[in-house]
Write a protein that holds these residues in place. Sequence first.
Motif, mmCIF file in Angstrom:
data_model
loop_
_atom_site.group_PDB
_atom_site.id
_atom_site.type_symbol
_atom_site.label_atom_id
_atom_site.label_comp_id
_atom_site.label_asym_id
_atom_site.label_seq_id
_atom_site.Cartn_x
_atom_site.Cartn_y
_atom_site.Cartn_z
ATOM 1 N N UNK A 1 0.823 -1.209 0.000
ATOM 2 C CA UNK A 1 0.000 0.000 0.000
ATOM 3 C C UNK A 1 0.856 1.258 0.000
ATOM 4 N N UNK A 2 1.958 1.250 0.757
ATOM 5 C CA UNK A 2 2.855 2.403 0.780
ATOM 6 C C UNK A 2 3.461 2.656 -0.588
ATOM 7 N N UNK A 3 3.812 1.572 -1.305
ATOM 8 C CA UNK A 3 4.349 1.717 -2.660
ATOM 9 C C UNK A 3 3.288 2.299 -3.593
ATOM 10 N N UNK A 4 2.060 1.836 -3.454
ATOM 11 C CA UNK A 4 0.995 2.261 -4.355
ATOM 12 C C UNK A 4 0.593 3.720 -4.138
ATOM 13 N N UNK A 5 0.823 4.244 -2.965
ATOM 14 C CA UNK A 5 0.448 5.629 -2.691
ATOM 15 C C UNK A 5 1.247 6.613 -3.545
ATOM 16 N N UNK A 6 2.381 6.162 -4.073
ATOM 17 C CA UNK A 6 3.227 7.022 -4.910
ATOM 18 C C UNK A 6 3.028 6.764 -6.401
#
Length: 326
Positions: free
Chosen positions: A127-132
């Motif tokens: 999810x942290x990767x997808x936020x960017x």
Amino acid sequence: MNLDEMLAASGITGNGATANNENLKSGFVTFIGRPNVGKSTLMNNIIGQKIAITSNKPQTTRNRIQTVYTDERGQIVFVDTPGIHKAKNKLGEYMVNAAERTIKDVDVICYLVEPKAFIGEAESKILERLKNVKKPIILVINKIDMVKKEEVLPVIDMYRKELEFDEIVPVSARNGNNVEDLKEAIFDYLPYGPMYYDADTVTDQPMRQIIAELIREKALYCLEDEIPHGIAVEINMLKERQTTNKKPITDIDATIICERDSHKGIIIGKGGNMLKRIGTDARFEIEKQLEMKVNLKLWVKVKKEWRDSDILMKNFGYDKKDLADN
């Protein structure tokens, strides 16, 4: 290797016979998620045949596998990826890099999760990767056939609080529930443009690689948990010939590579029974792919710590140069 290079390597220019049809959509889509969430099963369901191998063990997929779905709306080129996980060796690093590199290259991302009412460490990192990521993201809640309908709603609400997804589609890759809805959602976010492949193309994978993966799949099913991630399959010979009654048959010689002498004994089994079982199961799947009889011979060799050898990894089809930026 970027998408343009992938297309060029396959002899594809993007200028098909349908290039003048302005109503067609086409583009690249990836399934991402933690290992064993059902990415390969879902892709196989959409395509209508087995291309990516599946098992109940994590980290089954090792390469980016490109498959093609075409209908009257246009064309979806799926890039199946290894699950995102914590790498423990060079092969693990290759798998994670393949998954993360694909995210940058595609038009639409389908993020697969299971219908569980909590977000673990692996999901949090994804999810942290997808936020960017600045491209359409569809949350696909897979395995809805395993829970009651009312249990899916809390999962949807939970993920909505983490990220603003463009679409949320619950599906069952195993029985096909809502898969048509997912295809419709994907087409909604694809750009207009010509087809990249002929309409009857299903995959860009060479048959040798598909056969090697089918053999590895059967080993995953048959062997104990500690062995499968330490094996690879090498196709030594693949040749079609005519039998005496003029029917075609394909001769295949393949070697299962393992890392330890003790593993070799387990793979062969008492009296060769385990190797025979793997071969019988694999031959059944390969014959369905080739639509002809198959004569399959299997051997087992030990290549110690091959998953940490750049040379051996390349020999078995995991070349880091394929993932390098230009």
